[in-house]
Design an enzyme around this catalytic site. Structure first.
Site, PDB file in Angstrom:
ATOM      1  N   CYS A  59     -95.830  -9.904   4.803  1.00  0.00           N
ATOM      2  CA  CYS A  59     -94.513 -10.012   4.165  1.00  0.00           C
ATOM      3  C   CYS A  59     -93.922  -8.618   3.948  1.00  0.00           C
ATOM      4  O   CYS A  59     -94.654  -7.626   3.856  1.00  0.00           O
ATOM      5  CB  CYS A  59     -94.641 -10.705   2.817  1.00  0.00           C
ATOM      6  SG  CYS A  59     -95.206 -12.415   2.930  1.00  0.00           S
ATOM      7  N   GLU A  61     -92.700  -7.380   1.284  1.00  0.00           N
ATOM      8  CA  GLU A  61     -93.171  -6.791   0.035  1.00  0.00           C
ATOM      9  C   GLU A  61     -94.485  -6.051   0.250  1.00  0.00           C
ATOM     10  O   GLU A  61     -94.677  -4.955  -0.274  1.00  0.00           O
ATOM     11  CB  GLU A  61     -93.360  -7.870  -1.047  1.00  0.00           C
ATOM     12  CG  GLU A  61     -92.080  -8.533  -1.484  1.00  0.00           C
ATOM     13  CD  GLU A  61     -91.766  -9.812  -0.720  1.00  0.00           C
ATOM     14  OE1 GLU A  61     -91.139 -10.701  -1.315  1.00  0.00           O
ATOM     15  OE2 GLU A  61     -92.150  -9.925   0.466  1.00  0.00           O
ATOM     16  N   ARG A  87     -78.527 -13.009   3.456  1.00  0.00           N
ATOM     17  CA  ARG A  87     -79.097 -14.170   2.763  1.00  0.00           C
ATOM     18  C   ARG A  87     -79.431 -13.880   1.310  1.00  0.00           C
ATOM     19  O   ARG A  87     -79.792 -14.782   0.564  1.00  0.00           O
ATOM     20  CB  ARG A  87     -80.333 -14.681   3.501  1.00  0.00           C
ATOM     21  CG  ARG A  87     -79.977 -15.305   4.855  1.00  0.00           C
ATOM     22  CD  ARG A  87     -81.169 -15.903   5.563  1.00  0.00           C
ATOM     23  NE  ARG A  87     -82.153 -14.885   5.899  1.00  0.00           N
ATOM     24  CZ  ARG A  87     -83.463 -15.023   5.704  1.00  0.00           C
ATOM     25  NH1 ARG A  87     -83.958 -16.108   5.168  1.00  0.00           N
ATOM     26  NH2 ARG A  87     -84.291 -14.051   6.050  1.00  0.00           N
ATOM     27  N   CYS A  93     -93.459 -14.668  -2.366  1.00  0.00           N
ATOM     28  CA  CYS A  93     -94.315 -15.834  -2.151  1.00  0.00           C
ATOM     29  C   CYS A  93     -95.551 -15.731  -3.058  1.00  0.00           C
ATOM     30  O   CYS A  93     -95.780 -14.713  -3.714  1.00  0.00           O
ATOM     31  CB  CYS A  93     -94.725 -15.928  -0.681  1.00  0.00           C
ATOM     32  SG  CYS A  93     -95.916 -14.667  -0.151  1.00  0.00           S
ATOM     33  N   TYR A 130    -105.262 -15.680 -11.090  1.00  0.00           N
ATOM     34  CA  TYR A 130    -106.608 -15.152 -11.059  1.00  0.00           C
ATOM     35  C   TYR A 130    -106.511 -13.622 -11.089  1.00  0.00           C
ATOM     36  O   TYR A 130    -105.688 -13.050 -10.402  1.00  0.00           O
ATOM     37  CB  TYR A 130    -107.310 -15.604  -9.782  1.00  0.00           C
ATOM     38  CG  TYR A 130    -108.654 -14.967  -9.565  1.00  0.00           C
ATOM     39  CD1 TYR A 130    -109.773 -15.433 -10.226  1.00  0.00           C
ATOM     40  CD2 TYR A 130    -108.792 -13.884  -8.708  1.00  0.00           C
ATOM     41  CE1 TYR A 130    -111.014 -14.843 -10.034  1.00  0.00           C
ATOM     42  CE2 TYR A 130    -110.028 -13.284  -8.502  1.00  0.00           C
ATOM     43  CZ  TYR A 130    -111.120 -13.775  -9.169  1.00  0.00           C
ATOM     44  OH  TYR A 130    -112.345 -13.178  -8.976  1.00  0.00           O
ATOM     45  N   TRP A 132    -108.110 -10.331 -10.032  1.00  0.00           N
ATOM     46  CA  TRP A 132    -109.098  -9.702  -9.159  1.00  0.00           C
ATOM     47  C   TRP A 132    -109.067  -8.209  -9.376  1.00  0.00           C
ATOM     48  O   TRP A 132    -107.993  -7.623  -9.523  1.00  0.00           O
ATOM     49  CB  TRP A 132    -108.758 -10.022  -7.707  1.00  0.00           C
ATOM     50  CG  TRP A 132    -109.583  -9.291  -6.704  1.00  0.00           C
ATOM     51  CD1 TRP A 132    -110.863  -9.551  -6.326  1.00  0.00           C
ATOM     52  CD2 TRP A 132    -109.178  -8.158  -5.922  1.00  0.00           C
ATOM     53  NE1 TRP A 132    -111.281  -8.679  -5.365  1.00  0.00           N
ATOM     54  CE2 TRP A 132    -110.255  -7.804  -5.094  1.00  0.00           C
ATOM     55  CE3 TRP A 132    -108.002  -7.411  -5.833  1.00  0.00           C
ATOM     56  CZ2 TRP A 132    -110.206  -6.731  -4.198  1.00  0.00           C
ATOM     57  CZ3 TRP A 132    -107.942  -6.354  -4.944  1.00  0.00           C
ATOM     58  CH2 TRP A 132    -109.046  -6.035  -4.140  1.00  0.00           C
TER      59      TRP A 132
END
Length: 134
Positions: A59, A61, A87, A93, A130, A132
């Site tokens: 992606c 990002e 757009r 995501c 989560y 990590w």
């Protein structure tokens, strides 16, 4: 979700992401082309563009995060992604949200809304994510 108002720095970041995607879009057939920009705590800006591919490609990002890291910026304060062909701003995501939370738990994410864009902390986008640690 209540979004916080954008600053002049946020608008500058949005414009960098927009310029990046406009200059590097896959054109009208590249409906998945996205550009992203991040701001380091020192004020430097870094941009990235996605590499859309049917196998999943990174992606925009994540490419922008990699650009910042490769340039020595490890403390990032804000991020935005925009689509090609005007757009507008897109929310990250789920995978990007998890990476942002893990590497930059205090980052501000610029988001679209019906009332115009604003920002929220990554923790608001992934409140039960989560955690990590590398």
């Amino acid at each position: 979700m209540d979004l916080q108002p954008l600053t002049a720095d946020d608008h500058e970041l949005i414009e960098l992401a927009r310029r990046t995607v406009d200059a590097n879009t896959d054109g009208p057939d590249g409906v998945y082309t996205m550009g992203a920009a991040v701001r380091g705590a020192d004020g430097r800006l870094f941009a990235g563009i996605n590499l859309y591919h049917f196998t999943g490609g990174p992606c925009a990002e994540l490419v922008a995060l990699g650009h910042a890291r490769a340039s020595g910026a490890r403390d990032l304060v804000s991020i935005v992604a925009v689509g090609n062909e005007n757009r507008g701003i897109f929310a990250p995501c789920g995978r990007d949200r998890q990476v942002l939370l893990d590497y930059h738990p205090n980052i501000r994410v610029i988001l679209p809304s019906p009332n115009g864009p604003g920002w929220a902390p990554i923790t608001a986008l992934l409140p039960a994510g989560y955690h990590w640690e590398p």
